[in-house]
Design an enzyme around this catalytic site. Structure first.
Site, PDB file in Angstrom:
ATOM      1  N   ASP A  24     -67.214  68.861 -65.117  1.00 44.21           N
ATOM      2  CA  ASP A  24     -67.535  66.812 -64.398  1.00 44.21           C
ATOM      3  C   ASP A  24     -69.296  67.366 -63.907  1.00 44.21           C
ATOM      4  O   ASP A  24     -68.158  67.449 -62.043  1.00 44.21           O
ATOM      5  CB  ASP A  24     -66.538  66.571 -63.395  1.00 44.21           C
ATOM      6  CG  ASP A  24     -66.236  64.860 -63.551  1.00 44.21           C
ATOM      7  OD1 ASP A  24     -67.487  64.445 -63.911  1.00 44.21           O
ATOM      8  OD2 ASP A  24     -65.306  64.956 -62.846  1.00 44.21           O
ATOM      9  N   ASP A  25     -69.666  66.660 -63.515  1.00 45.42           N
ATOM     10  CA  ASP A  25     -71.058  66.546 -62.867  1.00 45.42           C
ATOM     11  C   ASP A  25     -71.679  68.014 -63.003  1.00 45.42           C
ATOM     12  O   ASP A  25     -72.173  67.876 -62.140  1.00 45.42           O
ATOM     13  CB  ASP A  25     -70.744  65.898 -61.403  1.00 45.42           C
ATOM     14  CG  ASP A  25     -70.158  64.462 -61.936  1.00 45.42           C
ATOM     15  OD1 ASP A  25     -70.280  64.260 -62.970  1.00 45.42           O
ATOM     16  OD2 ASP A  25     -69.979  64.081 -60.290  1.00 45.42           O
ATOM     17  N   CYS A  64     -68.838  59.322 -65.625  1.00 46.77           N
ATOM     18  CA  CYS A  64     -67.503  60.288 -65.695  1.00 46.77           C
ATOM     19  C   CYS A  64     -66.688  58.562 -66.863  1.00 46.77           C
ATOM     20  O   CYS A  64     -66.369  59.984 -67.689  1.00 46.77           O
ATOM     21  CB  CYS A  64     -66.717  60.103 -64.553  1.00 46.77           C
ATOM     22  SG  CYS A  64     -67.648  60.724 -63.368  1.00 46.77           S
ATOM     23  N   ARG A  68     -66.810  60.278 -71.342  1.00 48.55           N
ATOM     24  CA  ARG A  68     -65.393  60.942 -71.243  1.00 48.55           C
ATOM     25  C   ARG A  68     -65.052  59.714 -73.276  1.00 48.55           C
ATOM     26  O   ARG A  68     -64.556  60.557 -74.232  1.00 48.55           O
ATOM     27  CB  ARG A  68     -63.860  60.618 -70.301  1.00 48.55           C
ATOM     28  CG  ARG A  68     -64.423  62.132 -69.609  1.00 48.55           C
ATOM     29  CD  ARG A  68     -63.477  61.340 -68.302  1.00 48.55           C
ATOM     30  NE  ARG A  68     -64.857  61.973 -67.114  1.00 48.55           N
ATOM     31  CZ  ARG A  68     -64.716  63.693 -67.234  1.00 48.55           C
ATOM     32  NH1 ARG A  68     -63.650  64.043 -67.773  1.00 48.55           N
ATOM     33  NH2 ARG A  68     -65.271  63.964 -66.997  1.00 48.55           N
ATOM     34  N   LYS A 117     -58.915  66.116 -65.648  1.00 48.67           N
ATOM     35  CA  LYS A 117     -59.531  64.758 -65.115  1.00 48.67           C
ATOM     36  C   LYS A 117     -59.222  63.936 -66.483  1.00 48.67           C
ATOM     37  O   LYS A 117     -60.060  63.717 -67.444  1.00 48.67           O
ATOM     38  CB  LYS A 117     -60.409  64.648 -64.428  1.00 48.67           C
ATOM     39  CG  LYS A 117     -61.207  63.429 -64.658  1.00 48.67           C
ATOM     40  CD  LYS A 117     -62.827  63.755 -63.603  1.00 48.67           C
ATOM     41  CE  LYS A 117     -63.825  62.196 -64.057  1.00 48.67           C
ATOM     42  NZ  LYS A 117     -64.396  62.452 -62.722  1.00 48.67           N
ATOM     43  N   HIS A 119     -59.739  59.916 -66.535  1.00 43.11           N
ATOM     44  CA  HIS A 119     -60.322  58.360 -66.422  1.00 43.11           C
ATOM     45  C   HIS A 119     -60.749  57.294 -67.185  1.00 43.11           C
ATOM     46  O   HIS A 119     -62.225  57.165 -67.279  1.00 43.11           O
ATOM     47  CB  HIS A 119     -61.534  59.317 -65.655  1.00 43.11           C
ATOM     48  CG  HIS A 119     -62.720  58.561 -64.193  1.00 43.11           C
ATOM     49  ND1 HIS A 119     -63.788  59.225 -63.681  1.00 43.11           N
ATOM     50  CD2 HIS A 119     -62.024  56.749 -63.966  1.00 43.11           C
ATOM     51  CE1 HIS A 119     -64.036  57.591 -63.341  1.00 43.11           C
ATOM     52  NE2 HIS A 119     -62.957  57.503 -63.393  1.00 43.11           N
ATOM     53  N   SER A 141     -61.243  60.063 -61.255  1.00 45.08           N
ATOM     54  CA  SER A 141     -61.979  61.450 -60.465  1.00 45.08           C
ATOM     55  C   SER A 141     -61.351  61.609 -59.431  1.00 45.08           C
ATOM     56  O   SER A 141     -60.326  60.856 -58.496  1.00 45.08           O
ATOM     57  CB  SER A 141     -62.890  60.190 -60.230  1.00 45.08           C
ATOM     58  OG  SER A 141     -64.241  60.476 -60.518  1.00 45.08           O
ATOM     59  N   HIS A 206     -67.298  67.812 -59.557  1.00 41.88           N
ATOM     60  CA  HIS A 206     -67.182  66.898 -58.802  1.00 41.88           C
ATOM     61  C   HIS A 206     -66.611  67.508 -57.362  1.00 41.88           C
ATOM     62  O   HIS A 206     -66.121  67.669 -56.987  1.00 41.88           O
ATOM     63  CB  HIS A 206     -66.455  65.782 -60.188  1.00 41.88           C
ATOM     64  CG  HIS A 206     -66.859  64.603 -58.985  1.00 41.88           C
ATOM     65  ND1 HIS A 206     -66.378  64.049 -58.045  1.00 41.88           N
ATOM     66  CD2 HIS A 206     -67.682  63.075 -60.251  1.00 41.88           C
ATOM     67  CE1 HIS A 206     -67.265  62.346 -58.024  1.00 41.88           C
ATOM     68  NE2 HIS A 206     -67.377  62.306 -60.014  1.00 41.88           N
ATOM     69  N   ASP A 258     -69.723  66.276 -68.369  1.00 44.93           N
ATOM     70  CA  ASP A 258     -69.727  64.837 -68.726  1.00 44.93           C
ATOM     71  C   ASP A 258     -71.181  64.063 -68.747  1.00 44.93           C
ATOM     72  O   ASP A 258     -71.658  63.180 -68.972  1.00 44.93           O
ATOM     73  CB  ASP A 258     -68.655  64.420 -67.878  1.00 44.93           C
ATOM     74  CG  ASP A 258     -68.435  64.390 -66.118  1.00 44.93           C
ATOM     75  OD1 ASP A 258     -69.332  64.801 -65.922  1.00 44.93           O
ATOM     76  OD2 ASP A 258     -68.002  63.224 -65.728  1.00 44.93           O
ATOM     77  N   ASN A 259     -71.851  64.364 -67.908  1.00 43.35           N
ATOM     78  CA  ASN A 259     -73.149  64.196 -67.197  1.00 43.35           C
ATOM     79  C   ASN A 259     -73.707  64.739 -66.317  1.00 43.35           C
ATOM     80  O   ASN A 259     -73.365  66.115 -65.995  1.00 43.35           O
ATOM     81  CB  ASN A 259     -73.108  62.635 -66.521  1.00 43.35           C
ATOM     82  CG  ASN A 259     -72.179  62.716 -65.337  1.00 43.35           C
ATOM     83  OD1 ASN A 259     -70.800  62.061 -65.477  1.00 43.35           O
ATOM     84  ND2 ASN A 259     -72.409  63.552 -64.400  1.00 43.35           N
ATOM     85  N   LYS A 279     -77.784  62.849 -62.472  1.00 45.52           N
ATOM     86  CA  LYS A 279     -76.319  61.616 -62.605  1.00 45.52           C
ATOM     87  C   LYS A 279     -76.603  60.051 -62.359  1.00 45.52           C
ATOM     88  O   LYS A 279     -77.174  59.691 -61.002  1.00 45.52           O
ATOM     89  CB  LYS A 279     -75.095  62.101 -61.744  1.00 45.52           C
ATOM     90  CG  LYS A 279     -73.639  61.240 -61.857  1.00 45.52           C
ATOM     91  CD  LYS A 279     -72.558  61.535 -61.133  1.00 45.52           C
ATOM     92  CE  LYS A 279     -71.527  60.436 -61.392  1.00 45.52           C
ATOM     93  NZ  LYS A 279     -70.500  61.343 -60.773  1.00 45.52           N
TER      94      LYS A 279
HETATM   95 MG    MG Z   1     -69.211  63.775 -64.086  1.00 43.91          MG
END
Ligand code: MG
Length: 455
Positions: A24-25, A64, A68, A117, A119, A141, A206, A258-259, A279
């Site tokens: 994540d991130d 996020c 997904r 996660k 989300h 998150s 994240h 994810d980003n 992001k």
């Molecule tokens: Mg993310």
């Protein structure tokens, strides 16, 4: 003898396992196999060396929830009605009627687990309503919790449909990677005798980032580096468990993010690897992420490939490798199983759209990338420190054409010198607006489907 033959038959027909690891991130420049020199990620580096690493790999959104939705459904997030980041009280999420990785593999006898996660919607939109046999993790998150604002509900780890353990403070956040990893490796060991899908979506890195006692301070390069080091350890535990259970040669392992990095967090954010912004933007720093596939004996070792491949390609690829039949609704991913296995096919997709959230902000075709005029986030200076965001300012970009091969940092606008390229890419934008909609121009897409509704 007959027993041996029967065992052979079982071995031959058993479909492959799939392990999908989603950070994540985590930025393009956060792994040493993608050029990071501040610290090492030996397990991910080894995974890349034993498989294929893509240098033009994209998440289908810089946020996020939509990223997904794209990974699980093989579609642009706008197509499946999840273009924006969901809040704990959002009334929509992933539609259970969409084909996704879990409900596609389950009818073939796969055990399916979602760890980490989610989300993609709460209550009746949680993982066990979407084809996953089991879920262990957070519904959204890790920063959607009371320390970030009194309006956030308390944050709970869930097991299947039950809230089982509250995440109250940073000490609890620091245990998430370890807890997810133990659940994931137990799941592999428990299902060594049947095909499985393990979707391991880490909460880290994240914000609020955190590393367990074993990893905090380990790198001497700060908490972000420690947090990534623990994630890398987790990948190593998964690979070690696959080897110990004899499943190495029958398991495709995939890793991506994810980003891109959440840059206003400064020393608590990752690296875009030199790409512009991060992001929440349609610059490369928002969308371009690491993409690594490993399947010993099936994916030739040590490949570094530069075709444009995206998270949307995972579902069609996995379905093809498993022999699953996908429903014939429109989706945007393509089967890249031949690329993974060393094919020399060059052109995988004629274009890639950058949507954020419902705005069609840019398109890439070959090495050309065209931004239509739009407003975007810009990292405020100086960047935040110690877990505090410096905030974001709004900037805007005019119609801009970049040559990503020569100018990966998107610095030099070549639109004026290349009107025919601009015209060609604008025709692609027009197709995207018609098919998928565009809130910049108020276009309604003819091919978009409704989201799921929280009941
Ligand atoms: Mg993310």
């Amino acid at each position: 003898m007959l027993g041996a033959l029967a065992m052979l038959a079982v071995t031959v027909v058993r479909p492959p396992n799939f392990v999908v690891i989603f950070a994540d991130d985590l930025g393009y420049g956060d792994l040493s196999c993608y050029g990071n020199r501040d610290y090492r990620t030996p397990n991910l580096d080894r995974m890349a060396a034993e498989g294929v690493r893509f240098t033009n790999f994209y998440s289908a959104s810089p946020g996020c929830s939509p990223s997904r939705a794209a990974l699980l459904t093989g579609s642009y997030p706008v197509r499946v009605g999840v273009p924006q980041v969901l809040n704990p009280d959002s009334p929509t999420g992933l539609n259970p009627e969409e084909s996704n990785l879990a409900n596609t593999l389950k009818p073939l006898g796969y055990a399916t687990a979602c760890v980490g996660k989610w989300h993609l919607g709460v209550k009746n939109l949680m993982p066990t309503f979407q084809g996953f046999d089991t879920f262990y993790g957070l519904p959204y998150s890790n920063d959607m919790w009371p320390p970030n604002g009194a309006s956030w509900p308390r944050l709970w780890l869930h097991k299947d449909r039950e809230a089982v353990e509250e995440v109250k403070d940073l000490a609890d956040q620091a245990e998430l990677t370890g807890k997810y990893t133990r659940f994931a490796t137990d799941f592999i060991r428990d299902h060594r005798d049947r095909p499985f899908l393990l979707y391991l979506a880490h909460s880290m890195p994240h914000v609020p980032i955190a590393a367990s006692k074993r990893f905090a301070g380990k790198t001497g390069k700060g908490l972000y580096a420690d947090t990534i080091t623990e994630l890398d350890w987790s990948v190593g535990e998964v690979l070690r468990t696959l080897k110990a259970t004899g499943l190495d040669a029958n398991t495709l392992v995939f890793f991506a993010s994810d980003n891109g990095p959440w840059l206003p967090y400064g020393d608590h954010a990752g690296s875009s690897g030199g790409f512009r912004e991060g992001k929440g933007t349609s610059f490369e720093g928002g969308f371009r992420v690491p993409g690594i596939f490993r399947w010993l004996g099936r994916i030739p070792k040590g490949q570094v490939r530069d075709e444009i491949v995206t998270t949307m390609d995972v579902l069609p690829t996995v379905s093809s490798l498993a022999g699953a039949k996908l429903s014939d609704v429109e989706r945007d991913g393509v089967d890249v199983s031949d690329l993974l296995q060393g094919s020399s096919r060059r052109s995988v997709r004629p274009w890639f759209f950058y949507f954020w959230p419902g705005e069609l902000q840019a398109v890439r075709s070959g090495d050309w990338k065209l931004h239509v005029p739009h407003k975007h986030r810009n990292q405020a200076q100086p960047a935040g420190q110690g877990g505090r965001s410096a905030g974001e300012v709004t900037a805007s970009i005019e119609l801009s054409l970049f040559d990503l091969a020569k100018d990966p940092g998107e610095t030099t606008n070549l639109a004026g010198r290349n009107p025919e390229v601009v015209a060609r890419l604008m025709r692609m934008i027009a197709i995207g607006r018609r098919e998928l909609g565009d809130t910049l121009t108020g276009s309604k897409g003819s091919g978009v489907r409704p989201p799921g509704r929280v009941e």
